[in-house]
Enzyme design. Sequence first.
Site, PDB file in Angstrom:
ATOM      1  N   ASP A 225      -7.074  10.393   4.721  1.00 51.18           N
ATOM      2  CA  ASP A 225      -6.985   9.091   4.070  1.00 51.18           C
ATOM      3  C   ASP A 225      -6.864   9.390   2.578  1.00 51.18           C
ATOM      4  OD1 ASP A 225      -6.938   6.469   3.324  1.00 51.18           O
ATOM      5  OD2 ASP A 225      -8.703   5.868   4.463  1.00 51.18           O
TER       6      ASP A 225
HETATM    7  C1  BGC Z   1      -6.860   3.196   3.070  1.00 47.16           C
HETATM    8  C2  BGC Z   1      -5.799   3.520   4.092  1.00 47.16           C
HETATM    9  C3  BGC Z   1      -4.437   3.394   3.461  1.00 47.16           C
HETATM   10  C4  BGC Z   1      -4.376   4.307   2.250  1.00 47.16           C
HETATM   11  C5  BGC Z   1      -3.047   4.261   1.524  1.00 47.16           C
HETATM   12  C6  BGC Z   1      -6.701   3.985   1.801  1.00 47.16           C
HETATM   13  O1  BGC Z   1      -7.576   3.529   0.821  1.00 47.16           O
HETATM   14  O2  BGC Z   1      -8.136   3.421   3.622  1.00 47.16           O
HETATM   15  O3  BGC Z   1      -5.900   2.664   5.194  1.00 47.16           O
HETATM   16  O4  BGC Z   1      -3.453   3.683   4.382  1.00 47.16           O
HETATM   17  O5  BGC Z   1      -5.387   3.920   1.325  1.00 47.16           O
HETATM   18  O6  BGC Z   1      -2.874   3.054   0.875  1.00 47.16           O
END
Ligand code: BGC
Length: 772
Positions: A225
């Site tokens: 993530d």
């Molecule tokens: C989120 C993800 C997301 C990623 C990119 C993160 O903060 O938890 O779900 O895909 O950011 O935006």
Amino acid sequence: MVNLSDEEKMRLFNGVGSWNSYDAGGKVRSFTMSDGPHGLRKQDAIEETEHYADLNRSRIATCFPTSSCMAASWDKSLLSELGKTIAEEAQCQEVDVVLGPGTNIKRSPLCGRNFEYFSEDPYLAGTLAAEYINGMQALGIGTSLKHFTCNNQEKRRQTSNSIVNEKTLSEIYLRPFEIAVRKAQPASIMVSYNKVNGDYAAASKFLLTEVLRKKWGFKGIVISDWGACIGAPNCLKAGMSLAMPDSNGYFSHQLEKVYKDDAEVRAKLDEANALVIEAANKWTGGHQQKADNSKIDFKAHHNAALRFATNAAVLLKNDGVLPLAEKSKITVIGAMAATMKFQGGGSSHISTAPYPNALDSLKALGYEIDFAEGYTGEMGDTSERGYAQALELAKKAVAEKRPVLFFCGLTEEFEGEGFDRDNIALPQVQTKLLDQIIALGADVIAVTFSGAPIDIYFADKVRAVLHMYLCGEACGEACAELLSGRVNPSGKIAETFPFSEKDTPCYGNFAGEEDNIEYKEGSYVGYRYYEAKNVPVRYEFGFGLSYTTFEYSNLKVDVAKREVSFDLKNTGSVKGAEASQVYIQKEGSDYPELRGFEKTMLEPGETKRVTVTLDENAFTTYDTSAHNFVADAGEYTIKVGMSVRKIVLEQKVSVSAEQAAAGLSEVAAYTPDLPLYESFFTNTFYEQHHKGTFTAADNLGDMAKESFGVRVILKIINMIILFSMRGKSKNDPSVKIVLSAIAENPLESLISITNGIFTEKLMEKTVRLANR
Ligand code: BGC
């Protein structure tokens, strides 16, 4: 294999910018990622610097119903169509991998991101995720199944430690991911920020290698993530393939330090590189033929969004007042009928084109409307607006015997990324007005909006409740279609609506001030708990009404084939669809479990034979000595239900060992790494650091509590953020997420999520300051 220098190999472990993999100077393909899950959030480079922080600035895309809403459709084909439709937009926006779907279990209704997830039930969540993935990947666009795993709360999501025993982890929290991996092989898995049993999920060899690859046979890449890679060498050794976003050299630097002397790092880097290159080769073909935004058929996609929404919204109560009489006079109260709430905040936020709200959509169908806002629908604003006028209109409605449609729900600041709710209440300004309207004796039809359960305390005092969830850009038209009866509601909640958050199984063990979160309720999650302990609930799992009625008969169970069939008849006078649910309960077990479901459309008077194929794990149990699901022969009750509490047909069956094992044939032979199991499930607590022991894996928020110097730094950063967010309120989810990330992300993570503004040097200085 491409010939890469050591430097390039290390660089390939980390992304470029916010959304791309590295191309090694053209030697390998680079792929582009974009959020997900219920539409595309494709960000452009703005003024040469990427405005990654401003989540709400992205290209126009179709906003489909959020996952909690889609799940209420109980319709596998809609999920596959959703995947396919988003893939069509991805093809035209030069996106190769969509960051979704999310299939975390809803452990508590309070999790701020529940709207992005499907269900409290692992079978339902996994099955719907698999449909979405297969739908999307059939068009050559990859998916990223997220957030793996036990990311069940937003508070302290970057450091919290989910403490879960093996049986619960395997049966409840891993199961949706397992189903999706086995049935759909997503291009990638996104590993979550949090710790599980003491270690960061991103650095867990047990999760990323033993379970994901060895046990389930996952073939794709593991992506962190955004900012979840804490300690590149460890994450690499655990099985991560790609750390996102760009750390401006920090991860390469970390790897360089050990590269020469650590053969495992070198071997793992080769493996990770090979997977990233393979993924880039496989998934960059999807968009190339038609990378042209003007080719997106937004009209068709909007119509799909409308169809999804009308198939998913849930009629929770109706005493016959709905559908509304054609072209009648109605009174509509509530700002949310005009400024509609149809999605949540955070990385899933979609920029849409404007579409008609509920007022305009009802007017377009010929309804004559008196309207007052009654409260403001604006973020963080709890004030009344047109309150007196709303009451006047309600009085008039009572006198003229016309219904009052009261639109209410959670406003922007309640649901989003980086924060949870404290309770399930609706904003007080709304309930105060609603109570007064009810007291006037009005015939109230409540139309509610939220991505997760809310307190429908007024259920007995109103004549109907239509829960729209967060149903995407077509929500206005969807309301009108359903209220008018042009479409018959057929959604059923894929989660329990409790009377109070205090009734939930994890109450008191959720989103605390410290990292350790004990999943003390074990497998008693959602309806499993309410059924086992006989807890009264407002609306049970699987519940939803229709404008027609259905009759079930002639149950037949074929244990060998794992098939349950029955006749389903539409006994009412309008066309309608029914989501039939099959639960099974082993003798001696204290709860039933959903093992199959099917949605069937029927004309009035029509009967169809419905066949539901059960989950391959239907007659199995997780055995902690085998470290796997094993056949569980014995006596079972097969229950066909309209909800978990409305069982309409049931039959007892004996399942032989051979029959119980039949489903397991799909589970490949697996030899568990016993020491790895042993270490993962012992010493599961995380010892919180304090002054003197803080490291770069701790966050500014915790450090600030114990260090004046860090407190000052955090204050200054917050001021700069608020200033740079162009006067947006502190309650705006797009501000809240940034503020929470700065306070709660480990310092190491800040390096990549601030795009290098927070440097390695600054990180080291801050740790020293915090420990002083
Ligand atoms: C989120 C993800 C997301 C990623 C990119 C993160 O903060 O938890 O779900 O895909 O950011 O935006």
